[in-house]
Design a protein around this motif. Structure first.
Motif, short mmCIF file in Angstrom:
data_model
loop_
_atom_site.label_atom_id
_atom_site.label_comp_id
_atom_site.label_asym_id
_atom_site.label_seq_id
_atom_site.Cartn_x
_atom_site.Cartn_y
_atom_site.Cartn_z
N GLN A 159 13.58 70.39 51.26
CA GLN A 159 14.21 68.81 51.95
C GLN A 159 14.83 68.16 50.88
O GLN A 159 15.86 67.52 51.01
N HIS A 207 18.94 66.93 50.37
CA HIS A 207 19.00 65.84 50.53
C HIS A 207 20.00 65.51 49.12
O HIS A 207 21.11 64.59 49.37
N ALA A 256 16.37 70.91 58.44
CA ALA A 256 16.39 70.26 57.32
C ALA A 256 17.84 69.79 56.95
O ALA A 256 17.92 68.70 56.31
#
Length: 416
Positions: free
Chosen positions: A207, A211, A235
């Motif tokens: 994750q 990001h 995700a």
């Protein structure tokens, strides 16, 4: 970066393919063209009747039923904006041995094959495509944009970020990779957050890594397309990525979250797997293609149908049109419409909009393409048939105009 070494020679070869082609600027500059149409699907879900489209140069300037004189009489056909394919691999082709050559070939033969792929895609009614991604997309994109080659306008991700767990890099290293793609001229970023479905589709980025990639791209003004299955769908949505590709085995809750976050979904209802199965002998034994993988693809086909059915019922979910066209599928992109309507229970008009205004919106190009409206590019196609009554009409493209230039104008019935 590794792709800077192969681009110049590939560009020279591609340019040589199109030396006899006039530039778009030379051919379409300020020329006034009028199209008469009895049925126009405007790309936004509306159907216009008995009107005329006025074009000056590369752009539509008016919709005026009284305009004249008429240059192209398309009455009796279905007229609509040029289609947008959100996911192709336009430089993929079969090599001289008949086997899948993949994304990295830079031979003269590969350059000509790439130019051919672009041409047949345009002839199939696709005036804009997103090719995601190979460094060899760049010279093809640029040659078409300069008018050296005929083909759809191309947006490319250049080199994708391939998830390999911790070996992918730290968040800081991933951000640096994204910046390098921007510097190299990428129009968007492609991210592999899952294995291939042929290998099970397991998540390959954390994750935190996802990001970092999507956040850095957003800061640079780039969109992110994420190859994701299973848990990677959620995700990618949580990470604020722009669009999920494939999405097989996403849950209903995942789809609802995507709708809430405004994340676009690009599922494939059939063409890509059907193409693999049709050309199994050409793919089998090449990197990534095994007997076990083909068994998995056969099994996944019904899951893809089921995903499209569920996604279509998810309120507010934005579903765009993408085919994942690889070697063997170029020029047959419209078969995906048939799969979506026949096997995914998608409404035909919704299917058209997904490849018109919604596709343009997902690319951030609504002010340029995707609709038949004044001020937009004159990307206009015509079908011999009515796709709202018989979706197989998408196979019968008889007229193609891109940016005001006509590339195809066949007699009715010529494609049947």
């Amino acid at each position: 970066m590794r792709f800077t070494k192969v681009i110049p020679g590939f560009l020279i070869m591609l340019s040589a393919c199109g030396l006899s082609q006039p530039t778009v600027a030379q051919t379409a500059a300020l020329k006034r063209t009028i199209i008469a149409a009895s049925t126009v699907l405007d790309g936004k879900g509306h159907v216009l009747h008995n009107t005329r489209i006025v074009i000056e140069g590369a752009k539509i300037v008016a919709i005026d039923p009284k305009a004249g004189p008429v240059d192209y009489d398309l009455r009796g056909l279905s007229v609509l904006p040029g289609w947008i394919d959100a996911h192709v691999h336009v430089t993929w082709s079969f090599g001289p041995d008949g086997k899948n050559g993949g994304a990295g070939r830079t031979t003269q033969e590969a350059a000509y094959a790439a130019a051919t792929n672009a041409w047949v895609t345009l002839m199939a009614g696709f005036t804009t495509i997103q090719s995601v991604g190979s460094p060899t997309d760049v010279p093809l994109r640029d040659a078409i944009a300069k008018g050296l080659l005929p083909g759809p306008r191309i947006l490319t991700a250049i080199e994708p970020l391939t998830g390999r767990g911790e070996r992918t890099g730290t968040p800081a290293e991933i951000r640096a990779f994204i910046r390098k793609q921007k510097e190299a001229g990428a129009d968007l970023i492609k991210i592999f957050a899952s294995q291939s479905i042929r290998q099970g589709g397991a998540m390959t980025l954390s994750q935190e890594q996802l990001h970092a990639a999507c956040d850095e791209a957003k800061k640079l003004g780039l969109r992110t397309l994420v190859h994701a299955y299973k848990e990677a769908v959620r995700a990618a949505t949580i990470a604020g990525c722009t669009e999920v590709e494939h999405g097989t085995m996403a849950t209903d809750d995942d789809l609802k979250l995507m709708a809430e976050k405004g994340t676009y979904l690009d599922p494939q209802a059939g063409l890509v797997i059907e193409n693999y199965l049709l050309n199994k002998d050409k793919y089998l034994g090449t990197p990534g293609y095994t007997e076990e993988g083909f068994v998995a693809m056969q099994r996944v086909l019904s899951l893809n149908h089921e995903l499209v059915q569920r996604a279509s019922k998810t309120k507010g979910l934005k579903i765009v049109f993408g085919t994942d066209a690889v070697a063997g599928a170029h020029g047959r992109n419209a078969e995906e419409f048939i799969d979506r309507v026949r096997d995914g229970s998608v409404d035909p008009l919704t299917a058209m909009v997904s490849a018109n205004s919604l596709g343009a919106e997902a690319m951030g190009l609504s002010d340029q393409i995707g609709s038949i409206a004044p001020g937009l590019q004159a990307d206009i196609i015509a079908l011999d048939g009515d796709p709202l009554k018989d979706i197989t009409a998408v196979r019968h493209v008889v007229f193609v105009m891109k940016a005001g230039m006509v590339y195809k104008n066949l007699a009715r019935g010529a494609t049947h």
